[in-house]
Every structure is written in structure tokens, then in C-alpha cells.
Enzyme design. Structure first.
Site, PDB file in Angstrom:
ATOM      1  CE  LYS A  52      -3.937  -2.348   2.077  1.00 45.87           C
ATOM      2  NZ  LYS A  52      -4.762  -2.668   3.243  1.00 45.87           N
ATOM      3  CD  GLN A  96      -3.739  -4.349   6.271  1.00 47.76           C
ATOM      4  OE1 GLN A  96      -3.867  -3.271   5.689  1.00 47.76           O
ATOM      5  NE2 GLN A  96      -4.110  -5.486   5.717  1.00 47.76           N
ATOM      6  CG  ASP A 119      -9.589  -0.162   4.720  1.00 49.50           C
ATOM      7  OD1 ASP A 119      -9.366  -0.494   3.548  1.00 49.50           O
ATOM      8  OD2 ASP A 119      -8.903  -0.515   5.680  1.00 49.50           O
TER       9      ASP A 119
HETATM   10  N1  GUN Z   1      -6.960  -6.973   5.927  1.00 47.45           N
HETATM   11  C1  GUN Z   1      -7.231  -7.662   4.789  1.00 47.45           C
HETATM   12  N2  GUN Z   1      -7.797  -6.875   3.865  1.00 47.45           N
HETATM   13  C2  GUN Z   1      -7.902  -5.651   4.417  1.00 47.45           C
HETATM   14  C3  GUN Z   1      -8.404  -4.395   3.938  1.00 47.45           C
HETATM   15  O1  GUN Z   1      -8.895  -4.245   2.817  1.00 47.45           O
HETATM   16  N3  GUN Z   1      -8.316  -3.369   4.832  1.00 47.45           N
HETATM   17  C4  GUN Z   1      -7.803  -3.518   6.076  1.00 47.45           C
HETATM   18  N4  GUN Z   1      -7.768  -2.445   6.867  1.00 47.45           N
HETATM   19  N5  GUN Z   1      -7.339  -4.645   6.542  1.00 47.45           N
HETATM   20  C5  GUN Z   1      -7.386  -5.708   5.712  1.00 47.45           C
END
Ligand code: GUN
Length: 292
Positions: A52, A96, A119
Site C-alpha cells: 500500500k 490494517q 477502507d
Molecule cells: N486486511 C485484509 N484486507 C484488508 C483491507 O482491505 N483493509 C484492512 N484495513 N485490513 C485488511
């Protein structure tokens, strides 16, 4: 059978975003800024967060990583979220997932200012999405719809079977697909661990979206000829022949399912890169709202 190339499409989207960022710079405006909070040392999460941050750099965003050890208290995390909520230079941020068991994930999501929830996991954004109101949509579901759209795969009137009912993928993707919208208008069946006759239900699907986190869960006898299969699984499997000691597996028995499909996403290189592209798009959107 055609492979849906998520890497290619995500690169296209990243180029579109990078172009917008460079237009902003020409107008003398600052770039969008994303912060990512990560707790502990889950290998998968660390890789996703690194990807990311790298993607932010590629499109010209500023990114900030805030890392906590596994033993961070819920209170400390909530205080950090408050700091980010109040910082006008931060357009959006994510925490996350998964979080360690001593931290209440729902409490953490609710603490995020929903305008900065890039998100799309805050209850306000989820609720607005259910009502079909403008909001930030969660990244993986939007990435799936974007792939269907860019490959010209019709959803109107189609039977979509979603396997998995997580808050991150199953529920929100099903919601998007039933909306009265040009990327929706599907008839959706959500299946889960208690579903009976899963095979029969899948055999009636025009599109199957599988997000259960079990390698090779979807097998060839569950898929009718000509179906579209979207694989959201990313499970690490120990593999001594690989440099990093693991390989990544999707939820689909790809070798046997792919020959029956009209379209199928690979793992890696399917849905995964789209999640990141959509996170960037959400951040750009939050930036524009923040600049108003
Ligand atoms: N863990 C797995 N996929 C995601 C996501 O799209 N966002 C977040 N914050 N955590 C994740």
C-alpha cells in the site's frame, strides 16, 4: 476462457490517479496523504501494508506508516486514531486488519472519522452503502465491481453467488451487486458455512465470488460451463522451493475450474492489486472532499 488481469487494470487505475495528482501539483496543490496503522508482525499484513505504501509512492501520494507492537492497548490505538482524525493534513487512513484479540475491531472502526475511512469499513459508510447513498465503498468489493465493469461483464439480472459473509468482502460485495445501479441489479445469493446444497446453488450461478480463505475450496464440479469466477482468497502456504518460503493460494482450484469459465481471476494478480488501487481512489476522493 479469459483471464481477468487485475494487475493490468490496477496499473491503469494507478496511472489515472497519478495523472490527477500531477494536475493538482500544476495547480500548486499539495498531494493527497494516507496514513496506515499496523499492529504486530503478521506477515501477510506487513506485506499488504508495504504494498500500500509503495502504491502511494507510485501515484505521488504522501504516505505515513504508524506501527505498534502486538501489546499496544486499545486505548493507545484509539488515541492515535483521534490524532489522525484531527490532523487536517491527513486525508484518509486505515487500520490494517486483523487486530490482536485483546482489541475490539468494531470499536476501532467506529473511532475513525468516517470522512477519512478510506477502507469504507466504518458503520456509517457501510450503512450508507446499504441505502445506496454516496459514501466511501470498501476497497475489495469496489475492486471486484471495477474488474467486472472494465471487462464488460454484465451483472444486471444475473445470478451472483457470493461464498463467504465477512464484513470486509462477502456482505459489502453482495450489497453493491443488489443496488439499483448500472454495476448492480444482480440477483445475489450469499452462501456460508451453514449453507446446504452449496454445489447446486453454485451450479446455477452466472458469476461466483469466493472469499472464504480456504485454498481450492471452489472445485470444478461446482461451476457450470461459461460461468465467471472471482477468487478473493489469499492464503500463504509453506513452500520450501520459493525464495520467501511460501506461495500464495486462492480459494479456487484454478487448474480444473479455469477451463470451464468464460472469465476467471488468477491469484496472485487478480483481485489483490485492485484492493490497493481502490484504496488509492478512495484516498483521492477523501482528499477532494477535505479540500472543499
Ligand atoms: N486486511 C485484509 N484486507 C484488508 C483491507 O482491505 N483493509 C484492512 N484495513 N485490513 C485488511
Amino acid at each position: 476462457m479469459q483471464i481477468i488481469d487485475g494487475k493490468y487494470i490496477s496499473n491503469q487505475i494507478k496511472q489515472e490517479i497519478a495523472q490527477e495528482v500531477s494536475n493538482l501539483a500544476m495547480q500548486g496543490k499539495r498531494p493527497p496523504r494516507l496514513a496506515v496503522i499496523i499492529v504486530g508482525h503478521n506477515g501477510g499484513s506487513e506485506t499488504y501494508v508495504a504494498n500500500k505504501m509503495k502504491a502511494c509512492e507510485q501515484v505521488g501520494f504522501v504516505s505515513t506508516k504508524i506501527a505498534f507492537e502486538e501489546d499496544v492497548t486499545e486505548q493507545q490505538l484509539l488515541e492515535q486514531i483521534q490524532v489522525l482524525n484531527e490532523n487536517p493534513q491527513i486525508d484518509g487512513f486505515i487500520v490494517q486488519l486483523p487486530l490482536p484479540p485483546h482489541i475490539d475491531e468494531h470499536k476501532v472502526m467506529e473511532a475513525i472519522d468516517y470522512h477519512k475511512d478510506v477502507d469504507g469499513l466504518h458503520p456509517v459508510n457501510i450503512g450508507k452503502a446499504v441505502l445506496g447513498l454516496p459514501c466511501i465503498h470498501s476497497a475489495t468489493p469496489s475492486g471486484i465491481l471495477e474488474l467486472l465493469f472494465r471487462y464488460g461483464i454484465e451483472t444486471k439480472g444475473k445470478h451472483v453467488v457470493v461464498i463467504g459473509r465477512s464484513n470486509i468482502v462477502g456482505k459489502p460485495v453482495a450489497n453493491l451487486l443488489i443496488q439499483k445501479d448500472f454495476l448492480g441489479n444482480a440477483t445475489v445469493t450469499i452462501c456460508h458455512s451453514y449453507t446446504q446444497n452449496l454445489r447446486e446453488i453454485c451450479l446455477s450461478a452466472d458469476i461466483i465470488i469466493v472469499a472464504v480463505g480456504h485454498p481450492h475450496f471452489l472445485t470444478a464440479e461446482m461451476v457450470r460451463e461459461g460461468a465467471v469466477v472471482i477468487d478473493v482468497g489469499i492464503t500463504r502456504i509453506a513452500d520450501a522451493t520459493k525464495k520467501n518460503g511460501y506461495r500464495v493460494s486462492g480459494d479456487v482450484d484454478f487448474d480444473n475450474v479455469a477451463p470451464k469459465c468464460s472469465y476467471i481471476t488468477p491469484v496472485p494478480g487478480g483481485v489483490g492489486p485492485m484492493t490497493i488501487a481502490m484504496l488509492l481512489r478512495n484516498t483521492l476522493h477523501a482528499y477532494k472532499q477535505n479540500q472543499k
